[in-house]
Design a protein around this motif. Structure first.
Motif, short mmCIF file in Angstrom:
data_model
loop_
_atom_site.label_atom_id
_atom_site.label_comp_id
_atom_site.label_asym_id
_atom_site.label_seq_id
_atom_site.Cartn_x
_atom_site.Cartn_y
_atom_site.Cartn_z
N GLY A 268 0.84 -1.19 0.00
CA GLY A 268 0.00 0.00 0.00
C GLY A 268 0.87 1.23 0.00
O GLY A 268 1.88 1.28 -0.71
N HIS A 269 0.52 2.21 0.85
CA HIS A 269 1.22 3.49 0.74
C HIS A 269 1.57 4.21 2.02
O HIS A 269 2.53 4.96 2.05
N GLU A 270 0.75 4.09 3.06
CA GLU A 270 0.98 4.98 4.19
C GLU A 270 2.05 4.40 5.11
O GLU A 270 1.94 3.26 5.55
N VAL A 303 5.72 -4.08 -0.67
CA VAL A 303 5.17 -4.18 -2.02
C VAL A 303 4.66 -2.78 -2.38
O VAL A 303 4.08 -2.10 -1.54
N CYS A 304 4.87 -2.37 -3.61
CA CYS A 304 4.46 -1.03 -4.08
C CYS A 304 5.12 0.07 -3.25
O CYS A 304 6.23 -0.11 -2.76
N CYS A 305 4.42 1.19 -3.05
CA CYS A 305 5.12 2.33 -2.44
C CYS A 305 5.37 2.20 -0.95
O CYS A 305 6.29 2.83 -0.42
N THR A 306 4.59 1.37 -0.24
CA THR A 306 4.95 1.09 1.15
C THR A 306 6.36 0.54 1.16
O THR A 306 7.18 0.85 2.03
N SER A 321 6.95 -4.81 -7.06
CA SER A 321 6.27 -3.57 -7.47
C SER A 321 4.82 -3.91 -7.81
O SER A 321 4.37 -5.04 -7.62
N PHE A 322 4.13 -2.93 -8.34
CA PHE A 322 2.71 -3.09 -8.66
C PHE A 322 2.43 -4.37 -9.45
O PHE A 322 1.54 -5.14 -9.10
N VAL A 323 3.18 -4.63 -10.51
CA VAL A 323 2.88 -5.79 -11.36
C VAL A 323 3.31 -7.12 -10.73
O VAL A 323 3.11 -8.17 -11.31
N GLN A 342 -4.49 2.19 -1.67
CA GLN A 342 -3.97 2.52 -3.00
C GLN A 342 -3.15 1.40 -3.67
O GLN A 342 -2.23 0.85 -3.07
N CYS A 343 -3.48 1.18 -4.93
CA CYS A 343 -2.74 0.28 -5.83
C CYS A 343 -2.80 -1.19 -5.41
O CYS A 343 -1.96 -1.99 -5.82
N ILE A 344 -3.79 -1.53 -4.57
CA ILE A 344 -3.94 -2.92 -4.15
C ILE A 344 -4.97 -3.57 -5.08
O ILE A 344 -6.13 -3.18 -5.09
N VAL A 451 9.49 8.30 -13.23
CA VAL A 451 8.61 8.11 -12.07
C VAL A 451 7.42 7.23 -12.44
O VAL A 451 7.18 6.93 -13.60
N GLY A 452 6.68 6.87 -11.43
CA GLY A 452 5.39 6.25 -11.65
C GLY A 452 5.39 4.74 -11.68
O GLY A 452 6.35 4.08 -11.28
N CYS A 453 4.30 4.25 -12.22
CA CYS A 453 3.90 2.86 -12.08
C CYS A 453 4.58 1.95 -13.08
O CYS A 453 5.21 2.40 -14.03
N ASP A 454 4.36 0.64 -12.90
CA ASP A 454 4.50 -0.29 -14.02
C ASP A 454 3.09 -0.74 -14.37
O ASP A 454 2.16 -0.60 -13.59
N THR A 480 11.49 7.28 -8.76
CA THR A 480 10.58 7.10 -7.61
C THR A 480 9.53 6.05 -7.96
O THR A 480 9.39 5.67 -9.12
N GLY A 481 8.79 5.62 -6.95
CA GLY A 481 7.64 4.74 -7.16
C GLY A 481 8.04 3.38 -7.71
O GLY A 481 9.16 2.90 -7.52
N CYS A 482 7.11 2.76 -8.42
CA CYS A 482 7.36 1.41 -8.94
C CYS A 482 8.43 1.43 -10.03
O CYS A 482 9.08 0.41 -10.27
N ALA A 483 8.61 2.57 -10.68
CA ALA A 483 9.70 2.68 -11.66
C ALA A 483 11.04 2.45 -10.96
O ALA A 483 11.95 1.81 -11.52
N SER A 522 9.04 7.10 -2.68
CA SER A 522 7.73 6.66 -3.15
C SER A 522 7.13 7.74 -4.05
O SER A 522 7.79 8.73 -4.36
N CYS A 523 5.85 7.57 -4.42
CA CYS A 523 5.25 8.58 -5.30
C CYS A 523 4.98 9.90 -4.60
O CYS A 523 5.07 10.95 -5.23
N VAL A 524 4.61 9.90 -3.32
CA VAL A 524 4.46 11.20 -2.65
C VAL A 524 5.82 11.90 -2.57
O VAL A 524 5.89 13.12 -2.49
N TRP A 558 2.59 4.69 -16.98
CA TRP A 558 1.64 5.16 -15.97
C TRP A 558 0.40 4.29 -15.95
O TRP A 558 -0.06 3.81 -16.97
N MET A 559 -0.11 4.12 -14.74
CA MET A 559 -1.30 3.29 -14.54
C MET A 559 -2.30 4.06 -13.69
O MET A 559 -3.47 4.13 -14.00
N SER A 560 -1.82 4.68 -12.61
CA SER A 560 -2.71 5.25 -11.61
C SER A 560 -3.05 6.71 -11.91
O SER A 560 -2.28 7.42 -12.55
N GLU A 561 -4.20 7.14 -11.41
CA GLU A 561 -4.59 8.55 -11.54
C GLU A 561 -3.56 9.46 -10.85
O GLU A 561 -3.37 10.61 -11.25
N LYS A 562 -2.92 8.93 -9.83
CA LYS A 562 -1.92 9.74 -9.11
C LYS A 562 -0.81 10.19 -10.03
O LYS A 562 -0.28 11.30 -9.90
N ALA A 563 -0.48 9.34 -11.00
CA ALA A 563 0.60 9.69 -11.93
C ALA A 563 0.23 10.93 -12.74
O ALA A 563 1.09 11.78 -13.04
NI1 NFS Z 1 2.82 5.52 -7.51
FE1 NFS Z 1 2.87 3.91 -5.49
FE2 NFS Z 1 3.33 2.00 -7.98
FE3 NFS Z 1 2.06 3.68 -9.43
FE4 NFS Z 1 0.93 2.65 -7.40
S1 NFS Z 1 2.47 1.92 -5.94
S2 NFS Z 1 2.13 5.84 -5.44
S3 NFS Z 1 0.76 4.83 -8.23
S4 NFS Z 1 1.62 1.62 -9.11
S5 NFS Z 1 4.13 3.99 -8.76
#
Ligand code: NFS
Length: 665
Positions: A268-270, A303-306, A321-323, A342-344, A451-454, A480-483, A522-524, A558-563
């Motif tokens: 997750g993320h936090e 896993v992911c940004c956590t 990572s995400f994938v 997020q991203c689960i 930056v960003g997702c896979d 940063t992030g999953c990249a 991470s992405c933040v 990019w995958m997520s709206e956050k990107a």
């Molecule tokens: Ni960023 Fe991180 Fe990964 Fe993409 Fe999801 S985990 S906050 S949104 S998929 S990089």
């Protein structure tokens, strides 16, 4: 001979679009019958909806859904909305979704920070120097205040920014002065963190804002409230509370799971949840429980940004990572996966149910059918963490048929803005001056952020190939992030990858002992990149605002709206951004032209799109050359163009352990 079992519809097995580590796991008998996102992509077999993909399907009211074709009179919305209005609305709503995710994350961190300052959580205020610096930055005089009082004051002020209705966000004042002027003139300085998202959802409601430029302007304001507001608050307060990252050595990829330990993946993320688990994992009570079941201890892996958060601050490994999130579970070697937000993928639940694996949700905001909910609460953080860990330990004896792949790679991570400052300038003269000097003298061509997702849509290792090409051309790469996890798997986050750099970059990095690609979090933590860019401007010699810097960002998968929110705050801050493999407004040439060209006039930077690593590299290097020329730094440098032979040669030094789906290894 390809000994892979062929994928049969509905039966799991080895999907043809998988990377080495993922494929290795999914081809084992313990993973038989497991269905992952890779299988679902293969199974779908249908082209995505072009209206949805291009941003011209409007379902904001119940007269539709309306599928709009730009320039075709009969194909406008029932309400009369044309393609530009609809594409702008959809783009803006993507930004709102992404920004909201970061804002809720930031609020969570600010609340935990305040509770910690008041002594109500087991966390502590670890970085007092950063606390004082942050206090000064937001207009609080730290003089004569003790740590507790100062932290409470900082926490209250930061938390208040979420509900603020007028004025401006304190961290916006960190931006270069000309940038602030532009935002003021355009009237896009965010007034409060939450307000801008609410207003954006209102403006894009049926029958409100129908001028695409006006809609996109507010999308920019909302994105700025993310980058210079929520995300920066999250990063800075997390650093003060959990420690500002410094370089650490650790490992990434599924092979970090351990045979003789209780494997707990935190997804997750936090950072608050992961920190609590990390604090509890070595508690004597937990160690004793592990002994009882014959395990050597608890292996906490992200896993992911956590993963990026605990990797940066604690040096804990990243399993995936995400994938890779479902594949990590398909090893059958994970006793528990603990998720927050997020991203689960919902797909983790059926995969976990095939094994002894416990799946725990912990946030009221995110429950998943099939998972057990154990509410996390900062006040009782350690108790909750211990409960979760004990449940995982109890599952260890039930671990059945399983397979832990060998794939893992050494990485060095932890490049916060402060660390870059210190590493480049040294303890007594911490500064960005050496970076600027080396850009000016041409050893470093410029700085690129990947930056960003896979994303399962992308079939090649774009992050990895692109990073290799950039460093070979003397471009300093920040990730940063999953990249970041992706390039880590390929070995680029290790100083040993130095031989892939161009001579100029190599000389600089060898002197300071950095890896060729710097993991910034991470992405933040993309907010760290805003600060780094600002610092480069402040240091001098490269112009007086961010657009003049030889600096560019990209999100190739990019995958997520956050990107999208991140991309827009980079663009609105004056840093060009290239997205791939597609851009979400492609159904409207008018809106896409605006994003790609007119935004350059407005913000000094615009969007662009690319697909292959080569296309990304060429566009990015051209842009950096353009900036160098404008600064009068265009001394001739040989461009290193990669062909397949060179790629193979570079790849041979480092085992291909990347994980973009379908990566050719
Ligand atoms: Ni960023 Fe991180 Fe990964 Fe993409 Fe999801 S985990 S906050 S949104 S998929 S990089």
């Amino acid at each position: 001979m390809d000994t892979r079992k062929r994928f049969k519809k509905g039966n799991g097995g080895c999907p043809s679009i998988q990377c080495e580590a993922n494929r290795d796991v999914l081809c084992q008998s313990c993973a038989e019958g497991v269905i992952t996102a890779a299988h679902r992509v293969e199974q779908r077999g249908v082209e995505p909806c072009l209206f949805g993909k291009g941003g011209t399907c409007c379902r904001n009211c119940n007269m539709g859904p309306c599928q709009i074709i730009e320039g075709v009179d009969s194909m406008i919305g029932v309400c009369g909305a044309d393609a530009s209005t609809v594409a702008a609305r959809n783009f803006a709503r993507i930004v709102a979704g992404g920004a909201a995710a970061h804002m809720d994350h930031g609020r969570g961190v600010a609340m935990a920070f305040l509770e910690t300052a008041r002594g109500e959580t087991p966390y502590e205020i670890k970085d007092e120097v950063k606390l004082q610096a942050t206090a000064r930055r937001i207009g609080i005089d730290p003089e004569g205040k003790d740590k507790t009082d100062l932290a409470i004051e900082v926490g209250e002020k930061m938390l208040a920014e979420f509900g603020q209705q007028t004025g401006m966000l304190e961290f916006m004042k960190r931006a270069p002065a000309p940038r602030q002027e532009i935002w003021k003139e355009l009237d896009i300085l965010p007034r409060g963190v939450d307000r801008e998202v609410v207003e954006l959802m209102h403006r894009t409601h049926m029958g409100v804002d129908q001028d695409y430029k006006n809609i996109l302007q507010h999308a920019a304001r909302t994105a700025l409230a993310d980058g210079w507001g929520a995300s920066m608050i999250a990063t800075e307060l997390s650093d003060i509370m959990f420690g500002t990252p410094v370089p650490v050595r650790t490992k990434v990829n599924i092979g970090v799971l351990k045979e003789d330990e209780v494997n707990i993946t935190v997804h997750g993320h936090e950072p608050v949840l992961a920190e609590a688990l990390a604090m509890a994992a070595n508690d004597p009570e937990i160690v004793a429980e592990c002994k009882k079941v014959g395990a050597k201890g608890v292996n906490l892996a992200g896993v992911c940004c956590t993963g990026n958060e605990i990797l940066m601050r604690r040096g804990l490994p990243i399993a995936g990572s995400f994938v890779q999130q479902e594949v990590v579970l398909a090893t059958g070697a994970v006793e528990a996966m603990v998720v927050d937000v997020q991203c689960i993928m919902q797909g983790v639940s059926p995969v976990a149910s095939k094994y002894h694996t416990e799946l725990f949700t912990t946030s009221e905001k995110a429950k998943i059918a099939g998972a057990e909910h154990i509410p996390f609460n900062e006040h009782k953080a350690l108790d909750v963490a211990k409960t979760i860990i004990k449940r995982a330990i109890a599952k260890y004896p039930e671990r059945g048929k399983h397979y832990i792949p060998v794939h893992q790679m050494d990485v060095v991570a932890g490049f916060s803005h402060e660390t870059i400052n210190y590493i480049l300038g040294g303890r007594f003269r911490a500064s960005y001056k050496p970076l600027n000097d080396n850009i000016i003298n041409g050893r470093i061509k410029g700085v690129a952020a990947i930056v960003g997702c896979d994303n399962y849509k992308v079939m090649d290792e774009v992050h990895v190939e692109l990073a290799k090409e950039l460093i070979a051309n003397d471009v300093l790469v920040l990730v940063t992030g999953c990249a970041a996890t992706g390039v880590g798997r390929a070995g680029l986050l290790s100083p040993e990858a130095m031989n892939m750099c161009g001579d100029g970059l190599k000389e600089v990095l060898e002197a300071v002992g950095c890896p060729p690609v710097l993991h910034c979090g991470s992405c933040v933590d993309n907010s760290r990149l805003l600060i780094a860019a600002t610092e480069m401007v402040r240091t001098g010699g490269l112009g007086d605002d961010i657009p003049s810097l030889p600096l560019i960002g990209c999100a190739p998968q990019w995958m997520s709206e956050k990107a999208v929110s991140i991309g827009q705050y980079f663009v609105s801050s004056g840093a060009a951004v290239i997205f791939g493999p597609n851009f979400p407004t492609s159904g409207s040439k008018v809106v896409t032209d605006f994003c790609f060209n007119e935004m350059k006039e407005i913000y000094g930077a615009g969007w662009d799109v690319a697909v292959t690593a080569n296309e990304f590299a060429n566009k990015m290097i051209d842009k950096l050359d353009e900036k160098r020329k404008a600064l009068g730094l265009d001394k001739k440098q040989e461009r290193v163009l990669f062909d397949m032979a060179m790629r193979r040669e570079l790849g041979s030094g480092l085992p291909g352990q990347g994980c973009a789906p379908g990566g050719a290894h």
